[in-house]
Write a protein that holds these residues in place. Structure first.
Motif, PDB file in Angstrom:
ATOM      1  N   THR A   1      33.860 -21.841 -21.808  1.00 12.78           N
ATOM      2  CA  THR A   1      34.761 -22.954 -22.117  1.00 12.78           C
ATOM      3  C   THR A   1      35.636 -23.258 -20.921  1.00 12.78           C
ATOM      4  O   THR A   1      36.238 -22.354 -20.330  1.00 12.78           O
ATOM      5  CB  THR A   1      35.646 -22.619 -23.332  1.00 12.78           C
ATOM      6  OG1 THR A   1      34.806 -22.401 -24.472  1.00 12.78           O
ATOM      7  CG2 THR A   1      36.609 -23.756 -23.642  1.00 12.78           C
ATOM      8  N   LEU A   2      35.694 -24.521 -20.574  1.00 12.86           N
ATOM      9  CA  LEU A   2      36.484 -24.981 -19.431  1.00 12.86           C
ATOM     10  C   LEU A   2      37.597 -25.878 -19.957  1.00 12.86           C
ATOM     11  O   LEU A   2      37.348 -26.783 -20.763  1.00 12.86           O
ATOM     12  CB  LEU A   2      35.587 -25.756 -18.465  1.00 12.86           C
ATOM     13  CG  LEU A   2      36.205 -26.290 -17.171  1.00 12.86           C
ATOM     14  CD1 LEU A   2      36.685 -25.135 -16.300  1.00 12.86           C
ATOM     15  CD2 LEU A   2      35.176 -27.131 -16.411  1.00 12.86           C
ATOM     16  N   THR A   3      38.813 -25.624 -19.496  1.00 10.76           N
ATOM     17  CA  THR A   3      39.969 -26.377 -19.981  1.00 10.76           C
ATOM     18  C   THR A   3      40.653 -27.105 -18.840  1.00 10.76           C
ATOM     19  O   THR A   3      40.963 -26.509 -17.805  1.00 10.76           O
ATOM     20  CB  THR A   3      40.985 -25.433 -20.657  1.00 10.76           C
ATOM     21  OG1 THR A   3      40.343 -24.772 -21.755  1.00 10.76           O
ATOM     22  CG2 THR A   3      42.190 -26.205 -21.168  1.00 10.76           C
ATOM     23  N   GLY A   4      40.872 -28.401 -19.025  1.00  4.09           N
ATOM     24  CA  GLY A   4      41.597 -29.208 -18.059  1.00  4.09           C
ATOM     25  C   GLY A   4      42.655 -30.033 -18.763  1.00  4.09           C
ATOM     26  O   GLY A   4      42.604 -30.248 -19.974  1.00  4.09           O
ATOM     27  N   ALA A   5      43.629 -30.523 -17.995  1.00  2.00           N
ATOM     28  CA  ALA A   5      44.685 -31.358 -18.561  1.00  2.00           C
ATOM     29  C   ALA A   5      45.278 -32.205 -17.450  1.00  2.00           C
ATOM     30  O   ALA A   5      45.202 -31.844 -16.273  1.00  2.00           O
ATOM     31  CB  ALA A   5      45.776 -30.492 -19.200  1.00  2.00           C
ATOM     32  N   GLY A   6      45.866 -33.345 -17.845  1.00  2.00           N
ATOM     33  CA  GLY A   6      46.572 -34.143 -16.848  1.00  2.00           C
ATOM     34  C   GLY A   6      46.331 -35.624 -16.965  1.00  2.00           C
ATOM     35  O   GLY A   6      46.458 -36.206 -18.048  1.00  2.00           O
TER      36      GLY A   6
END
Length: 364
Positions: free
Chosen positions: A44-49
């Motif tokens: 699982t890869l998590t990004g935000a912004g």
């Protein structure tokens, strides 16, 4: 909201829609099988912004997960400032940001990075910033930098102001009050908008660019969607947003040299291609100092460069491999084509794409 992993039918629908839109433009559409390299990746890869990256991220996630069915990618379009804070604290594996990391941020620690690693800015998304408006009876609008600055600073308050009328002699401008809508959250789009006005109209826009909107004027709205909604649903409204979200709203032309020009992906790409990297940074950091002062009317200087903020070495090597694969897809030929179809983004130049690829190759 969060963009999470799509179900298989939704993935197929998204990729099919992209293929049809690309074919309609007489361009070869990347199939899901070659849009992202199939692999044995899992996790699982998590990004935000960046909310400006929102449309592109939806399409990137769909294509990447089609090619890598054992990977789940989550992206929260919480805004550039929030995304950077999340990444710094270790709450995400990467961040999307429409403004590059500040020197003081680079000097700190990043929880996701290994002690021997560092955070860097990698350009992945180039887009014009559209000056959107909703004024009854007005379809076309010309604005120069000083007038635009005065509108958002609150010095010009009605649509029939002489300064606006002088730039639009054929328009019938109403006496309607102006409601200038800005981002209420920390936003890289705001920083780029402010940077443009500070450089091109410094006598009016005296505040230095930053993620918070610098003046206590107008109406604030959260996120790109909040600004677009406020302009759409208001009366006599004007705002700024990633061009991919302009929709059916009016879009002003800005003055470049001695001409008023509208945005195009090509004009945005041209100004970025001729802009230098920010000086004094690590060789692996590709932050760009956009040339806002161009007088070439084939260029559109009100543009944002949106970055993927990543570690050169991750505390968890498995996450580093996922980031390397996903961001490589985003910045690669297929990913850039998908972003253009989904969000009207301008492609990275071949030279810049090669530089991004070289940095990503070294990620651990």
């Amino acid at each position: 909201m969060n963009f999470t992993r799509f179900g298989r039918p939704a993935v197929i629908a998204v990729v099919a829609a992209l293929a049809l839109s690309s074919c309609a433009a007489n361009e070869a559409a990347p199939a899901a099988s070659d849009a992202a390299t199939a692999s044995a990746l899992t996790g699982t890869l998590t990004g935000a912004g960046s909310s400006a990256q929102g449309s592109a991220q939806e399409a990137w996630i769909a294509a990447f997960q089609t090619a890598n069915p054992d990977v789940t990618v989550n992206y929260d379009p919480s805004g550039s400032g929030a995304g950077r804070a999340t990444f710094i604290a270790g709450g995400s594996d990467f961040a999307g940001s429409d403004s590059y990391l500040k020197d003081e941020e680079l000097a700190g620690t990043f929880a996701a990075c290994a002690p021997t690693g560092k955070a860097v800015d990698l350009p992945v998304y180039i887009s014009p910033i559209a000056v959107i408006f909703n004024v009854e009876g007005v379809k076309d609008l010309n604005l120069d930098s000083p007038t635009l600055a005065k509108i958002f600073k609150g010095d010009i308050t009605t649509w029939n102001d002489p300064a606006i009328a002088a730039l639009n002699p054929k328009a019938t401008l109403p006496t309607t009050a102006i409601t200038a809508v800005h981002r209420s959250d920390d936003s890289g789009t705001t920083k780029n908008f402010s940077d443009y006005l500070n450089q091109t109209a410094p006598d009016v826009w005296t505040e230095k660019p930053g993620d918070p909107f610098p003046y206590q004027t107008g109406e604030g709205a959260k996120g790109t969607s909040g600004v677009v909604d406020a302009v759409t649903n208001g009366t006599g409204t004007i705002g700024y947003a990633d061009a991919s979200r302009a929709g059916k709203l009016g879009v002003a032309k800005i003055k470049v040299g001695d001409k008023f020009v509208g945005y195009t992906a090509e004009a945005a790409a041209a100004v970025v291609a001729e802009s230098p990297l920010v000086e004094g940074r690590d060789a692996s950091d590709l932050a760009i100092k956009v040339d806002r002062l161009t007088t070439d009317p084939t260029h559109y200087p009100l543009v944002l460069v949106s970055y993927a903020l990543v570690c050169t070495e991750y505390a968890k090597p498995a996450q580093g491999e996922l980031v390397k694969a996903y961001v490589s897809y985003m910045a690669g030929t297929d990913g850039q084509s998908v972003a253009a179809s989904a969000g009207g983004a301008a492609p990275l130049s071949a030279d810049l794409a090669d530089k991004v690829a070289a940095v990503l190759e070294s990620i651990k």
